[in-house]
Design a protein around this motif. Structure first.
Motif, PDB file in Angstrom:
ATOM      1  N   ALA A 107       0.827  -1.211   0.000  1.00 41.23           N
ATOM      2  CA  ALA A 107       0.000   0.000   0.000  1.00 41.23           C
ATOM      3  C   ALA A 107       0.858   1.258   0.000  1.00 41.23           C
ATOM      4  N   LEU A 108       1.954   1.229   0.744  1.00 35.89           N
ATOM      5  CA  LEU A 108       2.844   2.387   0.793  1.00 35.89           C
ATOM      6  C   LEU A 108       3.543   2.616  -0.546  1.00 35.89           C
ATOM      7  N   ILE A 109       3.951   1.546  -1.202  1.00 34.73           N
ATOM      8  CA  ILE A 109       4.579   1.667  -2.523  1.00 34.73           C
ATOM      9  C   ILE A 109       3.576   2.239  -3.524  1.00 34.73           C
ATOM     10  N   ALA A 110       2.333   1.800  -3.448  1.00 30.85           N
ATOM     11  CA  ALA A 110       1.298   2.326  -4.350  1.00 30.85           C
ATOM     12  C   ALA A 110       1.046   3.807  -4.077  1.00 30.85           C
ATOM     13  N   LEU A 111       1.043   4.190  -2.805  1.00 32.69           N
ATOM     14  CA  LEU A 111       0.852   5.600  -2.452  1.00 32.69           C
ATOM     15  C   LEU A 111       2.019   6.444  -2.955  1.00 32.69           C
ATOM     16  N   ASP A 112       3.224   5.951  -2.773  1.00 32.46           N
ATOM     17  CA  ASP A 112       4.423   6.632  -3.259  1.00 32.46           C
ATOM     18  C   ASP A 112       4.316   6.865  -4.769  1.00 32.46           C
ATOM     19  N   ALA A 113       3.948   5.829  -5.501  1.00 34.72           N
ATOM     20  CA  ALA A 113       3.823   5.935  -6.961  1.00 34.72           C
ATOM     21  C   ALA A 113       2.743   6.943  -7.348  1.00 34.72           C
ATOM     22  N   ALA A 114       1.625   6.940  -6.626  1.00 40.17           N
ATOM     23  CA  ALA A 114       0.544   7.885  -6.929  1.00 40.17           C
ATOM     24  C   ALA A 114       0.990   9.321  -6.671  1.00 40.17           C
ATOM     25  N   ILE A 115       1.717   9.539  -5.585  1.00 42.03           N
ATOM     26  CA  ILE A 115       2.227  10.880  -5.278  1.00 42.03           C
ATOM     27  C   ILE A 115       3.172  11.341  -6.379  1.00 42.03           C
ATOM     28  N   CYS A 116       4.094  10.486  -6.770  1.00 43.21           N
ATOM     29  CA  CYS A 116       5.061  10.850  -7.814  1.00 43.21           C
ATOM     30  C   CYS A 116       4.371  11.137  -9.140  1.00 43.21           C
ATOM     31  N   GLU A 117       3.343  10.388  -9.447  1.00 46.03           N
ATOM     32  CA  GLU A 117       2.603  10.618 -10.693  1.00 46.03           C
ATOM     33  C   GLU A 117       1.899  11.974 -10.666  1.00 46.03           C
ATOM     34  N   LEU A 118       1.295  12.314  -9.531  1.00 52.74           N
ATOM     35  CA  LEU A 118       0.624  13.607  -9.414  1.00 52.74           C
ATOM     36  C   LEU A 118       1.624  14.763  -9.480  1.00 52.74           C
ATOM     37  N   ILE A 119       2.766  14.611  -8.826  1.00 53.73           N
ATOM     38  CA  ILE A 119       3.797  15.657  -8.878  1.00 53.73           C
ATOM     39  C   ILE A 119       4.265  15.849 -10.310  1.00 53.73           C
ATOM     40  N   THR A 120       4.489  14.747 -11.018  1.00 51.80           N
ATOM     41  CA  THR A 120       4.947  14.828 -12.407  1.00 51.80           C
ATOM     42  C   THR A 120       3.951  15.600 -13.259  1.00 51.80           C
ATOM     43  N   LYS A 121       2.663  15.350 -13.074  1.00 48.79           N
ATOM     44  CA  LYS A 121       1.645  16.073 -13.841  1.00 48.79           C
ATOM     45  C   LYS A 121       1.660  17.569 -13.525  1.00 48.79           C
ATOM     46  N   LEU A 122       1.901  17.909 -12.254  1.00 46.29           N
ATOM     47  CA  LEU A 122       1.879  19.311 -11.851  1.00 46.29           C
ATOM     48  C   LEU A 122       3.106  20.095 -12.331  1.00 46.29           C
ATOM     49  N   VAL A 123       4.249  19.434 -12.408  1.00 45.48           N
ATOM     50  CA  VAL A 123       5.474  20.162 -12.772  1.00 45.48           C
ATOM     51  C   VAL A 123       5.842  20.028 -14.242  1.00 45.48           C
ATOM     52  N   ASN A 124       5.217  19.125 -14.956  1.00 46.67           N
ATOM     53  CA  ASN A 124       5.523  18.915 -16.371  1.00 46.67           C
ATOM     54  C   ASN A 124       4.638  19.829 -17.221  1.00 46.67           C
ATOM     55  N   VAL A 125       4.982  21.107 -17.214  1.00 44.81           N
ATOM     56  CA  VAL A 125       4.194  22.100 -17.955  1.00 44.81           C
ATOM     57  C   VAL A 125       5.087  22.829 -18.942  1.00 44.81           C
ATOM     58  N   ALA A 126       4.487  23.320 -19.981  1.00 47.86           N
ATOM     59  CA  ALA A 126       5.229  24.078 -20.998  1.00 47.86           C
ATOM     60  C   ALA A 126       5.358  25.532 -20.558  1.00 47.86           C
ATOM     61  N   LEU A 127       6.441  26.148 -20.984  1.00 52.18           N
ATOM     62  CA  LEU A 127       6.617  27.574 -20.721  1.00 52.18           C
ATOM     63  C   LEU A 127       5.572  28.361 -21.501  1.00 52.18           C
ATOM     64  N   PRO A 128       5.114  29.478 -20.964  1.00 56.24           N
ATOM     65  CA  PRO A 128       4.180  30.314 -21.730  1.00 56.24           C
ATOM     66  C   PRO A 128       4.875  30.899 -22.956  1.00 56.24           C
ATOM     67  N   GLU A 129       4.088  31.335 -23.912  1.00 59.72           N
ATOM     68  CA  GLU A 129       4.619  31.882 -25.162  1.00 59.72           C
ATOM     69  C   GLU A 129       5.318  33.221 -24.961  1.00 59.72           C
TER      70      GLU A 129
END
Length: 159
Positions: free
Chosen positions: A114-136
């Protein structure tokens, strides 16, 4: 008798060559807070391109609480093992430490799986939040890239 003569012209030439921007090895260390200085418009509100650690923590916890399979483990970790208002780095460190200790056991309703699954879910959410394109529009990142590309260099610039 010393035959070596000090040649100021030669020394100045060596100094200029050493300081030649095209020959200099350059490295930049950009901290995680840099994207906070770049604002973007989000639903009539100006927000940082990437949230700071407090904003990242708040968003990740809110999103995890919406995931039925992660919510119970998250709540146990937050309730029993962490100080008030932990940041996402503290939460991940604690989860990973518990994984090392628990192994194949059950500890207060927490399992390694359960902890490994939680860790993976946290990392996936962080990746989505920080993987953004620079504005034009021009940003300090654009200016840095333009400065780096403005001079042909014999060594790559490290960032």
């Amino acid at each position: 008798m010393n035959n070596a003569l000090h040649d100021p012209y030669r020394q100045a030439t060596l100094l200029l060559q050493a300081l030649d921007p095209a020959r200099m090895s350059i490295a930049f260390l950009l901290g995680g807070g840099c994207p906070v200085s770049i604002s973007v418009l989000d639903q009539d509100e100006t927000v940082p391109l990437i949230p700071d650690i407090r904003g990242l923590t708040k968003t990740v916890i809110e999103d995890l609480r919406k995931l039925e399979e992660q919510k119970p483990t998250l709540e146990k970790v937050l309730r029993r093992f962490l100080p008030d208002n932990p940041n996402i780095e503290q939460i991940l460190t604690h989860i990973r430490s518990m994984c090392d200790v628990i192994k194949d056991c059950d500890f207060g309703g927490l399992t390694e799986e359960a902890l490994i699954a939680l860790d993976a879910a946290i990392c996936e959410l962080i990746t989505k939040l920080v993987n953004v394109a620079l504005p034009e529009v021009a940003t300090p990142y654009h200016q840095l890239a333009q400065w780096i590309g403005g001079i042909p260099r014999s060594h790559p610039v490290e960032i």
